[in-house]
Design an enzyme around this catalytic site. Structure first.
Site: not given
Length: 871
Positions: A693, A696, A762-763, A796, A855
Site C-alpha cells: 500500500q 501507491h 480501507e484494508h 486488489d 391524506h
C-alpha cells in the site's frame, strides 16, 4: 516576525486551538518535565512552527542545552537555571527567556545582563502589567519582542490582553482560552482580534498594509487587511483580505487560485502584516504569474517545474525516468558532485553546482520533499548549540587527499562497520513506533490521524470553475483540460465508442489470461450477491402486502484513475458488477497518455464488460463531463470510482447539484492498510503487506498494530520493511509514505481491534493466530484479509471481492462497491379492501395529528365507498 502572541499548549490535555491552528501564529510554548518529552515534541513538530520550551522543571543544565540542540527556538528558565547555563559558553543569550516574579528578581536579571552586549539579547518574562516601565528600566527595545507577559488569573479578559499588546509586550495565552471562530466565540477570546490589536492602520483608509509571501519568503503581492479579514483568514485557514472596492476578498474564490494560510505576523514595527501562504493554482497575480512581480526564478522556479513534470511527465521521457528510476538519479547526483569537486573556474563551479542542485531537487521532489522542508531543516541545524567535529568519513576523506586518521584519532571500532552504520542511518526507511501503554490516550489519537489533506475549501475553489467550464463548454472544455493536464494535444475528440478497435486492445497472452481469470472471479462473487436483491414480499397485516424489488441504475459512469500507475484492476472492479447488475449504459473515464492513447488493458476490460464508451479525460473535468453530459459524452445517473482529492471534491460537488441529477458511490482519500500481527506472524509477510500500500503514493498511509511483540520481533519487521523497500522501483514514493506511517505496540487482540475500529481502515489484514475468530470483532473496515496466506493484493486484483473501498475513515459510514451499488430498490404496497379497512382508522388518526386533511380524505372517501357498496 511572528505575531505578538505566544500560545501555550499542553500536548496531553488541550481543549482549545490545535497545533495546526497555533501554527498560524508562528510559535508555541510547551512545558516539559524531561528531555525525552521535549525531544519527542520537537521531532514531530519542528516543521510546523517555532517551539519554545518551558524548561523550569528540568534540573540538568546539560539537558536544557540538549533541548536547544534538538531545535527549540528558545527555552524559558528560572534565575537559578540561568546561573548554571551561564557557565555553558555555547548557549547564546538570545535563546534564553528568564522568568521573574518580583522586583528583586528583575534586579538580579538586570545585574546578570550588566553591560554585556550579548546578554542584552536575553528575554525576560514577567507578571507585571507595567510593561513600558519595565522596558525602560532594563533598556529593552519592545520591537525586538523579548519582553513576555504572563497572567496570574486562570482566565484573562480580552481587553487586558489587548492593552498588553498595544504596549508592546508578547502576551502568553493558553490555547484553551482562544478560538479562531470570531462569529461564535462561546466565551473564548477570538485570536484574530488580538492580532489586529497590535496592527498599525493606514491613516488614509483605516486598513492594514499586508505583504503576502510564499513559504520561502518570496513576496507574491501587496494587499490590504481589516479586522474582519484577519479573523476570516484564521477561521477558514485560507488567504482572506480586504478589497477597498469589493469588501472581503476570499482569494481565488472566482479564479480557483486559492491560498492555504501557513502563518501570519508583522514587520519590525507592526505597520505591515505578513501573510505566509501556500499558493494553489496558476499563481497569486491576476495575470497568472506566480507573483505580482513576475514569474518565479532560481530554485523556486525549478521546484515548480519539477513538481509539474512529476505529475505530467510523458512515459519514457528522461524526467519520467529520473522520477521512476531512483538509482539513475542517485548516479547522476554522485556524478555531478564529483564534477563540482573537480571544477576550478568560477564559471565551471557555478555550472556544475546548478547541475547538482537540479538532480538533488529532482530526488527530493520524487520523495515529496520540498524546498521549504529543506530550508526548515537548515534552520533546525542553525539552532544547534553543540556541534560535532564534522570531518569527512574515511573513504571520502581519502579520495579528496586528506590525511588519514592517526593512531590517536582512529575510531575504536573497525572502519567498515562504522561506514555501514552511517549508510543505514542515511537510508533506512521506517515507521514511527508508538507503545500505547506508555503513551497518553490523546497522543495515541493524534497518531491515528491520517496525513493532512489540502483544505477542502482550497480544493473546491480549484474544482468548481472546471466543473462550470465543462458544463457550459462541453466537448471543447473537456479537450482543453485534457490538453492542459495530460499534455495530449493531438486529441480531437474526448471519447472513443464501442465497438473498440482491436488495435487498441493488443495485450500479451499472459496479461489477457490474468484479466479473464480476474473478471471471472469478480463476476462469480458479485453474481452471488443477486440473492440478497431478489423480490421481497411481506404481508404486514391481513390484506396489506408490502414488496421490495430491485432495478439496475440505467446509466453509470466509472472513473478509473491514471497518475503514477495504470489501473485496469479498477476498471474490472467497477465494470464487472455494473455488467452483472444489468446497467443499460456503462461509461468509463480515464486520463489518456500524452500521445492521446489509453492503456490497452483498460480498453480490453471496457470491451469485456460491454461499456458504451471511454471518456479520454481525468480529474474534475471527467467527473463533470459524465455528470452533465456533453455533445459526445453520455450523461450518467451515478458516478463510481476512486480518485485524488480533486476527483473526490468534484464528485461531491456534482452530487450536491440538484440540476445534475447524479449520485456517487462514496468520498475517498489516499489508499491505506492496517495490519494486525502477533508473535507468530512472518516478518517478511507483514512488511510486504505494508509496502504493497505504501507504494501507491506519498500520501498513502500504512499502520501496523503489533500485539505484545518484543524488541527483537519488532526489529525483525522493521528490518524487513527497510530491506524490501530499498529493493522497490518506487522506493522514493514508499519513503514518503512511511514517513507518516505508524507502528502501534499493544497488549492484546482486544486493544488491537479497538484501535483498528477507531481508525476504520480501507484494508484490514489479520496476520494472527485463529484469524477467522477475530473477524467477529471487526466493526469498521472496507475489506478484511484473513490469515497469513491472504495478502491484500489478491483482493486488489483477482480473488473476487471488490477493491473500490471507503478510505480516510469513511468505512465507519460507507460500504465498498458491491452489486447493490449499481441497483436501486423500489418498494410497493398492495392492499385489498379488507386491508384498507383494517388500516383506515390508524392512517386517518395520524393524518389528523399532522393536519394533512387530504391524506385523511384519501382513505375516508374509499372507506365510505366501500361501506356504500356493501349496503
Amino acid at each position: 516576525m511572528a505575531t505578538p502572541i505566544l500560545i501555550s499548549y499542553n500536548p496531553t490535555s488541550s481543549s482549545g486551538l490545535s497545533l495546526s491552528q497555533i501554527a498560524y501564529f508562528g510559535r508555541v510554548l510547551i512545558k516539559v518535565s524531561s528531555l525525552a518529552q521535549a525531544e519527542e515534541f520537537l521531532r514531530q513538530n519542528f516543521r510546523l512552527l517555532d517551539v519554545y520550551v518551558d524548561a523550569t522543571d528540568i534540573a540538568s543544565s546539560g539537558d536544557i542545552v540538549d533541548i536547544l540542540n534538538a531545535g527549540a527556538a528558545k527555552v524559558f528558565i528560572s534565575l537559578d537555571q540561568l546561573t548554571s547555563l551561564s557557565q555553558e559558553q555555547s548557549v547564546p543569550s538570545s535563546r534564553l527567556v528568564v522568568y521573574t516574579s518580583s522586583d528583586s528578581q528583575v534586579d538580579a536579571f538586570q545585574s546578570w545582563v550588566g553591560e554585556d552586549a550579548e546578554r542584552k539579547e536575553a528575554g525576560i518574562c514577567t507578571e507585571s502589567p507595567a510593561v513600558k516601565t519595565l522596558a525602560d528600566k532594563l533598556g529593552l527595545n519592545l520591537e525586538a519582542q523579548n519582553l513576555y507577559l504572563t497572567y496570574t488569573a486562570s482566565t484573562v479578559a480580552e481587553d487586558v490582553v489587548k492593552e498588553t499588546l498595544k504596549q508592546g509586550a508578547v502576551s502568553i495565552i493558553s490555547a484553551d482560552a482562544l478560538t479562531l471562530d470570531h462569529k461564535n466565540p462561546n466565551g473564548k477570546i477570538a485570536a484574530g482580534t488580538l492580532v489586529a490589536a497590535r496592527a498599525v492602520a493606514d491613516q488614509s483608509n483605516g486598513l492594514y498594509a499586508t505583504s503576502v509571501t510564499d513559504e520561502r519568503g518570496v513576496c507574491l503581492g501587496l494587499v490590504w487587511s481589516s479586522d474582519e479579514s484577519i479573523a476570516e483568514a484564521l477561521r477558514t485557514g485560507t488567504g482572506v483580505y480586504q478589497s477597498r472596492k469589493r469588501g472581503l476578498w476570499y482569494k481565488g474564490q472566482s479564479s480557483g487560485d486559492v491560498q492555504e494560510l501557513i502563518r501570519l505576523g508583522f514587520d519590525c514595527d507592526s505597520d505591515c502584516l505578513v501573510f505566509v501562504v501556500k499558493q494553489i493554482g496558476r499563481g497569486f497575480c491576476h495575470l497568472g504569474t506566480a507573483s505580482c512581480f513576475g514569474a518565479y526564478n532560481g530554485l523556486s522556479r525549478l521546484q515548480k517545474t519539477l513538481q509539474a513534470r512529476k505529475a505530467d511527465a510523458p512515459a519514457g521521457s528522461y524526467t519520467a525516468r529520473l522520477f521512476n528510476e531512483p538509482k539513475l538519479t542517485q548516479a547522476k547526483i554522485m556524478e555531478e558532485a564529483d564534477e563540482l569537486c573537480r571544477a576550478t573556474t568560477k564559471e565551471e563551479i557555478a555550472f556544475e553546482a546548478a547541475d547538482l542542485l537540479y538532480f538533488a531537487l529532482t530526488r527530493c521532489v520524487a520523495a515529496g520533499v520540498s524546498l521549504e522542508d529543506i530550508e526548515r531543516n537548515l534552520d533546525l541545524k542553525s539552532l544547534k548549540v553543540k556541534r560535532r567535529k564534522g570531518d569527512a568519513k574515511g573513504p571520502w576523506a581519502e579520495k579528496a587527499g586528506l590525511a588519514p586518521a592517526t593512531a590517536e584519532t582512529k575510531p575504536a571500532v573497525p572502519a567498515a562497520p562504522a561506514k555501514e552504520e552511517a549508510q543505514k542511518d542515511d537510508s533506512r526507511m521506517e515507521m514511527t513506533r508508538v507503545v500505547t501503554a506508555s503513551t497518553p490516550v490523546e497522543k495515541v489519537k493524534e497518531y491515528l490521524k491520517r496525513p493532512s489533506q489540502k483544505s477542502n475549501e482550497a480544493i473546491v475553489g480549484l474544482v468548481r470553475p472546471i466543473i462550470q467550464d465543462v458544463r457550459e463548454g462541453g466537448d471543447a472544455a473537456v479537450l482543453k483540460y485534457t490538453h492542459k493536464f495530460e499534455k495530449a494535444t493531438s486529441l480531437t475528440s474526448p471519447v472513443i465508442r464501442a465497438p473498440f478497435p482491436p488495435e487498441l486492445m493488443k495485450l500479451s497472452p499472459e496479461t489477457q489470461e490474468a484479466i479473464d481469470i480476474s473478471i471471472a472471479n469478480i463476476k462469480k462473487f458479485h453474481s452471488a450477491q443477486k440473492g440478497s436483491n431478489d423480490v421481497l414480499q411481506v404481508e404486514t397485516m391481513p390484506g396489506v402486502v408490502c414488496s421490495r424489488f430491485s432495478r439496475p441504475i440505467e446509466r453509470v459512469g466509472l472513473y478509473v484513475p491514471g497518475g503514477t500507475a495504470v489501473l485496469p484492476s479498477t476498471a474490472m472492479m467497477l465494470g464487472v458488477p455494473a455488467m452483472v447488475a444489468g446497467c443499460q449504459k456503462i461509461v468509463l473515464a480515464s486520463p489518456p497518455r500524452a500521445d492521446g492513447s489509453i492503456s490497452p488493458e483498460i480498453v480490453y476490460v471496457a470491451h469485456k464488460v460491454g461499456a458504451e464508451s471511454i471518456v479520454l479525460a481525468g480529474g474534475a473535468q471527467a467527473v463533470a463531463a459524465m455528470a452533465y453530459g456533453t455533445e459526445s459524452i453520455s450523461k450518467v445517473d451515478k458516478i463510481l470510482g476512486p480518485g485524488n482529492q480533486f476527483v473526490t471534491a468534484a464528485k461531491m460537488l456534482v452530487s450536491n447539484d440538484t440540476s445534475a441529477g447524479v449520485s456517487i458511490d462514496m468520498p475517498a482519500g489516499p489508499s491505506e492498510v492496517l495490519v494486525i500481527a502477533d508473535k507468530d506472524a512472518n516478518p517478511a509477510f507483514v512488511a510486504s503487506d505494508l509496502l504493497s500500500q505504501a507504494e501507491h503514493g506519498v500520501d498513502s498511509q500504512v499502520i501496523l498494530i503489533a500485539i505484545d511483540l518484543n524488541e527483537s520481533q519488532l526489529q525483525a519487521i522493521e528490518d524487513e520493511v527497510d530491506a524490501q523497500a530499498r529493493a522497490l522501483p518506487r522506493m522514493d514514493i514508499v519513503r514518503g509514505s512511511l514517513a507518516h506511517s505508524v507502528t502501534f505496540v499493544v497488549r492484546d487482540i482486544d486493544e488491537a481491534m479497538a484501535l483498528s475500529n477507531e481508525y476504520a481502515p480501507e484494508h484490514l489484514i489479520l496476520q494472527v493466530q485463529n484469524a477467522e475468530s477475530v473477524v467477529e470483532k471487526v466493526v469498521n473496515a472496507g475489506s478484511v484479509f484473513i490469515g497469513q496466506w491472504t495478502p491484500e493484493s489478491v483482493g486488489d486484483y483477482s480473488a473476487g471481492v471488490n477493491h473500490s473501498l471507503p478510505t480516510y475513515g469513511y468505512a465507519k459510514q460507507y460500504s465498498g462497491v458491491n452489486l447493490g451499488s449499481f441497483l436501486k430498490h423500489i418498494t410497493s404496497s398492495n392492499l385489498t379492501a379488507e386491508g384498507l379497512l383494517g388500516l383506515s382508522r390508524t392512517v386517518e388518526q395520524l393524518a389528523a395529528v399532522e393536519g394533512l386533511d387530504a391524506h385523511k380524505r384519501a382513505v375516508s372517501i374509499r372507506v365510505a365507498a366501500m361501506k356504500k357498496n356493501q349496503a
